[in-house]
Design a protein around this motif. Structure first.
Motif, PDB file in Angstrom:
ATOM      1  N   ARG A   1      -3.466  -4.088  -6.144  1.00 42.37           N
ATOM      2  CA  ARG A   1      -4.335  -4.005  -4.964  1.00 42.37           C
ATOM      3  C   ARG A   1      -5.289  -2.817  -5.057  1.00 42.37           C
ATOM      4  O   ARG A   1      -6.474  -2.929  -4.738  1.00 42.37           O
ATOM      5  CB  ARG A   1      -3.461  -3.904  -3.713  1.00 42.37           C
ATOM      6  CG  ARG A   1      -4.247  -3.899  -2.419  1.00 42.37           C
ATOM      7  CD  ARG A   1      -3.312  -3.949  -1.227  1.00 42.37           C
ATOM      8  NE  ARG A   1      -4.032  -3.835   0.027  1.00 42.37           N
ATOM      9  CZ  ARG A   1      -4.682  -4.829   0.601  1.00 42.37           C
ATOM     10  NH1 ARG A   1      -4.704  -6.016   0.035  1.00 42.37           N
ATOM     11  NH2 ARG A   1      -5.314  -4.649   1.736  1.00 42.37           N
ATOM     12  N   GLU A   2      -4.785  -1.652  -5.510  1.00 39.11           N
ATOM     13  CA  GLU A   2      -5.636  -0.481  -5.664  1.00 39.11           C
ATOM     14  C   GLU A   2      -6.706  -0.715  -6.718  1.00 39.11           C
ATOM     15  O   GLU A   2      -7.869  -0.321  -6.540  1.00 39.11           O
ATOM     16  CB  GLU A   2      -4.783   0.730  -6.051  1.00 39.11           C
ATOM     17  CG  GLU A   2      -3.892   1.257  -4.939  1.00 39.11           C
ATOM     18  CD  GLU A   2      -2.988   2.369  -5.424  1.00 39.11           C
ATOM     19  OE1 GLU A   2      -2.887   2.531  -6.666  1.00 39.11           O
ATOM     20  OE2 GLU A   2      -2.396   3.059  -4.593  1.00 39.11           O
TER      21      GLU A   2
ATOM     22  N   LYS B   1      -9.411  -3.076  -5.359  1.00 36.32           N
ATOM     23  CA  LYS B   1     -10.257  -2.429  -4.354  1.00 36.32           C
ATOM     24  C   LYS B   1     -11.199  -1.417  -4.995  1.00 36.32           C
ATOM     25  O   LYS B   1     -12.379  -1.347  -4.651  1.00 36.32           O
ATOM     26  CB  LYS B   1      -9.387  -1.733  -3.307  1.00 36.32           C
ATOM     27  CG  LYS B   1      -8.705  -2.675  -2.334  1.00 36.32           C
ATOM     28  CD  LYS B   1      -7.899  -1.921  -1.305  1.00 36.32           C
ATOM     29  CE  LYS B   1      -8.754  -1.034  -0.449  1.00 36.32           C
ATOM     30  NZ  LYS B   1      -7.978  -0.329   0.598  1.00 36.32           N
ATOM     31  N   ALA B   2     -10.690  -0.640  -5.938  1.00 35.53           N
ATOM     32  CA  ALA B   2     -11.497   0.419  -6.548  1.00 35.53           C
ATOM     33  C   ALA B   2     -12.596  -0.139  -7.442  1.00 35.53           C
ATOM     34  O   ALA B   2     -13.705   0.391  -7.490  1.00 35.53           O
ATOM     35  CB  ALA B   2     -10.602   1.364  -7.337  1.00 35.53           C
TER      36      ALA B   2
ATOM     37  N   ASP C   1      -2.725   5.846   5.376  1.00 37.95           N
ATOM     38  CA  ASP C   1      -2.818   4.736   4.423  1.00 37.95           C
ATOM     39  C   ASP C   1      -3.312   3.467   5.115  1.00 37.95           C
ATOM     40  O   ASP C   1      -4.125   2.719   4.560  1.00 37.95           O
ATOM     41  CB  ASP C   1      -1.453   4.474   3.780  1.00 37.95           C
ATOM     42  CG  ASP C   1      -0.978   5.634   2.936  1.00 37.95           C
ATOM     43  OD1 ASP C   1      -1.827   6.320   2.347  1.00 37.95           O
ATOM     44  OD2 ASP C   1       0.246   5.869   2.876  1.00 37.95           O
TER      45      ASP C   1
ATOM     46  N   GLU D   1     -11.593   4.035   1.726  1.00 34.65           N
ATOM     47  CA  GLU D   1     -11.102   5.318   1.252  1.00 34.65           C
ATOM     48  C   GLU D   1     -11.932   6.452   1.838  1.00 34.65           C
ATOM     49  O   GLU D   1     -13.114   6.302   2.136  1.00 34.65           O
ATOM     50  CB  GLU D   1     -11.162   5.368  -0.283  1.00 34.65           C
ATOM     51  CG  GLU D   1     -10.358   4.264  -0.976  1.00 34.65           C
ATOM     52  CD  GLU D   1      -8.873   4.491  -0.891  1.00 34.65           C
ATOM     53  OE1 GLU D   1      -8.483   5.629  -0.559  1.00 34.65           O
ATOM     54  OE2 GLU D   1      -8.107   3.557  -1.162  1.00 34.65           O
TER      55      GLU D   1
ATOM     56  N   ILE E   1       0.810  -1.223   0.000  1.00 32.52           N
ATOM     57  CA  ILE E   1       0.000   0.000   0.000  1.00 32.52           C
ATOM     58  C   ILE E   1       0.840   1.268   0.000  1.00 32.52           C
ATOM     59  O   ILE E   1       0.291   2.364   0.031  1.00 32.52           O
ATOM     60  CB  ILE E   1      -0.952   0.024   1.216  1.00 32.52           C
ATOM     61  CG1 ILE E   1      -0.164   0.198   2.521  1.00 32.52           C
ATOM     62  CG2 ILE E   1      -1.798  -1.224   1.284  1.00 32.52           C
ATOM     63  CD1 ILE E   1      -1.040   0.535   3.708  1.00 32.52           C
TER      64      ILE E   1
ATOM     65  N   GLU F   1      -7.053   1.287   4.930  1.00 33.33           N
ATOM     66  CA  GLU F   1      -7.200  -0.151   4.751  1.00 33.33           C
ATOM     67  C   GLU F   1      -8.274  -0.710   5.669  1.00 33.33           C
ATOM     68  O   GLU F   1      -8.868  -1.745   5.389  1.00 33.33           O
ATOM     69  CB  GLU F   1      -5.866  -0.856   5.025  1.00 33.33           C
ATOM     70  CG  GLU F   1      -4.817  -0.651   3.959  1.00 33.33           C
ATOM     71  CD  GLU F   1      -5.232  -1.257   2.629  1.00 33.33           C
ATOM     72  OE1 GLU F   1      -5.584  -2.468   2.611  1.00 33.33           O
ATOM     73  OE2 GLU F   1      -5.210  -0.537   1.613  1.00 33.33           O
TER      74      GLU F   1
ATOM     75  N   ALA G   1      -0.229   1.918 -11.470  1.00 33.78           N
ATOM     76  CA  ALA G   1      -1.275   1.632 -10.482  1.00 33.78           C
ATOM     77  C   ALA G   1      -1.062   0.229  -9.905  1.00 33.78           C
ATOM     78  O   ALA G   1      -0.775  -0.713 -10.644  1.00 33.78           O
ATOM     79  CB  ALA G   1      -2.650   1.742 -11.123  1.00 33.78           C
TER      80      ALA G   1
ATOM     81  N   ASN H   1      -9.088   6.826  -7.105  1.00 27.08           N
ATOM     82  CA  ASN H   1      -7.805   6.557  -7.738  1.00 27.08           C
ATOM     83  C   ASN H   1      -7.739   7.317  -9.059  1.00 27.08           C
ATOM     84  O   ASN H   1      -8.456   6.978 -10.010  1.00 27.08           O
ATOM     85  CB  ASN H   1      -7.631   5.055  -7.968  1.00 27.08           C
ATOM     86  CG  ASN H   1      -6.173   4.692  -8.194  1.00 27.08           C
ATOM     87  OD1 ASN H   1      -5.467   5.387  -8.915  1.00 27.08           O
ATOM     88  ND2 ASN H   1      -5.734   3.618  -7.571  1.00 27.08           N
TER      89      ASN H   1
END
Length: 418
Positions: free
Chosen positions: A356-357, A360-361, A319, A327, A207, A323, A353, A336
């Motif tokens: 993981r981002e 999640k997004a 950050d 967000e 992260i 988690e 990017a 993002n």
């Protein structure tokens, strides 16, 4: 018993079946109690929970008194039923009594009360404890003898009946409990609990802000551009380095920068006096460990370094909090900036990017056990850096490169195909 009226015998038989149902439901209710809810109610002083907890401290004694009572009333009921049947039908009544009583006990003294107790254990176990505790005291000699013989037999098989069952839950079991509590727990709170349990599975490198995205102050620049950069800064803290991010000198808090601006003599040395020492974090540190490390060191920002001491990225306490709680923004474009939706349902995604981002997004399941970025995932699958734009499929995702520059995929379109 031949002189006792049949009406009294039937009444006695009905009463014995009622007692049998009581003992059967008590056994199931006691054993079906949720141990964690029971502990919670006990701590709050609930009378029924306190009584049930006392009985469950020695389950061998509890089972002993229940089974002594249950067997006594069942055998007594069998004798009464036989007397009634013989008086009504003669010798053939023995078989009739056996079959009829078996059916009656199964329905009214076993299946029905045990099913009810399994569905509502507290409603059965707590009131039943009012009778079980005095019965245990009254019949303790019989219980002591029965348990002594039974425990002796268990010892022959290497079983310690006094050993307490471990009711502690591990992380996976806790995760299951949280998942199963959907009706009692709001979805957002449930997600937070799951995220806390998942912190130990994720390390800071997953992260962190990559080093190429770290915004900082190069102390070798002229003072005026440095001050202008700090005036326009939107962050609370700014790293200060000399020439390269690997040569970190300190971290400047904007509050201290305001104090610097009030000085009559503004120099680089004076600026560095307002900065604090940088805090370094090994790249494989689990998030739950790092959260406690931040607390212990009274830090909110750390620089992630590899085994050679080179800076790989930066991580903040915010950050880690994101988690857990998610967000702090709600729109996908805000979540993002590297992900841009297209009209055909696909997305423009920056090559830097992280997987993981992206997952999640967009609620995707791109493989995250290998490379950390989309560029790394594409290069790993191709086993080379493509010279021209190409298209490939990774699991259920179609990836098409859009821009390749400086030996890396800068931009790609990604679409879920199933």
């Amino acid at each position: 018993m031949n002189d006792i009226p049949l009406g009294y015998l039937f009444a006695t038989l009905g009463l014995l079946i009622l007692f049998s149902a009581f003992f059967s439901s008590s056994e199931t209710g006691m054993m079906a109690l949720n141990r964690y809810r029971l502990k919670h109610l006990t701590q709050n002083g609930h009378p029924g929970a306190l009584r049930a907890s006392r009985l469950l401290e020695r389950p061998d004694r509890l089972i002993g008194i229940i089974l002594i009572g249950n067997n006594f009333v069942n055998i007594f009921a069998s004798a009464i039923a036989t007397v009634i049947a013989v008086r009504l039908w003669g010798d053939a009544g023995i078989a009739i009594a056996t079959g009829a009583l078996t059916l009656v006990i199964l329905i009214f003294a076993e299946v029905t009360p045990k099913t009810l107790a399994a569905l509502h254990p507290e409603g059965i176990a707590f009131p039943a404890s009012l009778l079980l505790i005095p019965l245990l005291w009254l019949l303790y000699p019989a219980v002591w003898v029965v348990n002594g013989i039974a425990n002796g037999l268990l010892h022959l098989f290497g079983v310690n009946p006094k050993a307490h069952t471990d009711h502690h839950l591990n992380a996976e079991e806790l995760r299951t409990v949280v998942h199963e509590s959907k009706q009692k727990l709001p979805k957002k709170r449930q997600g937070m609990l799951i995220n806390i349990l998942d912190l130990e599975k994720v390390s800071v490198e997953h992260i962190m802000i990559p080093r190429n995205e770290i915004i900082g102050i190069d102390i070798e620049d002229d003072l005026k551009p440095i001050i202008d950069q700090l005036r326009a800064c939107q962050h609370t803290r700014m790293p200060i380095f000399k020439g390269d991010i690997n040569n970190l000198i300190g971290v400047l808090h904007m509050r201290n920068f305001s104090r610097f601006l009030m000085r009559e003599e503004q120099t680089k040395a004076a600026l560095l006096q307002e900065a604090s020492d940088p805090y370094f974090v090994p790249e494989n540190t689990p998030l739950h460990t790092q959260m406690f490390n931040f607390q212990k060191e009274k830090q909110r920002l750390g620089f992630v370094v590899d085994e050679y001491g080179d800076v790989q990225g930066m991580i903040t306490l915010d950050d880690i909090l994101e988690e857990i709680v998610g967000e702090f923004t709600t729109d996908v474009a805000d979540i993002n900036q590297d992900i841009t939706p297209r009209s055909d349902g696909s997305f423009y995604i920056d090559g830097t990017a992280t997987i993981r981002e992206i997952n999640k997004a967009l609620d995707w399941e791109l493989p995250s056990d290998g490379p950390k970025t989309l560029n790394g995932l594409i290069v790993e699958r191709l086993e080379s850096i493509p010279e021209n734009n190409i298209c490939l499929t990774v699991n259920d995702y179609r990836i098409e490169t859009v821009l390749i520059k400086d030996n890396m995929i800068k931009t790609a379109t990604v679409n879920r195909v199933s």
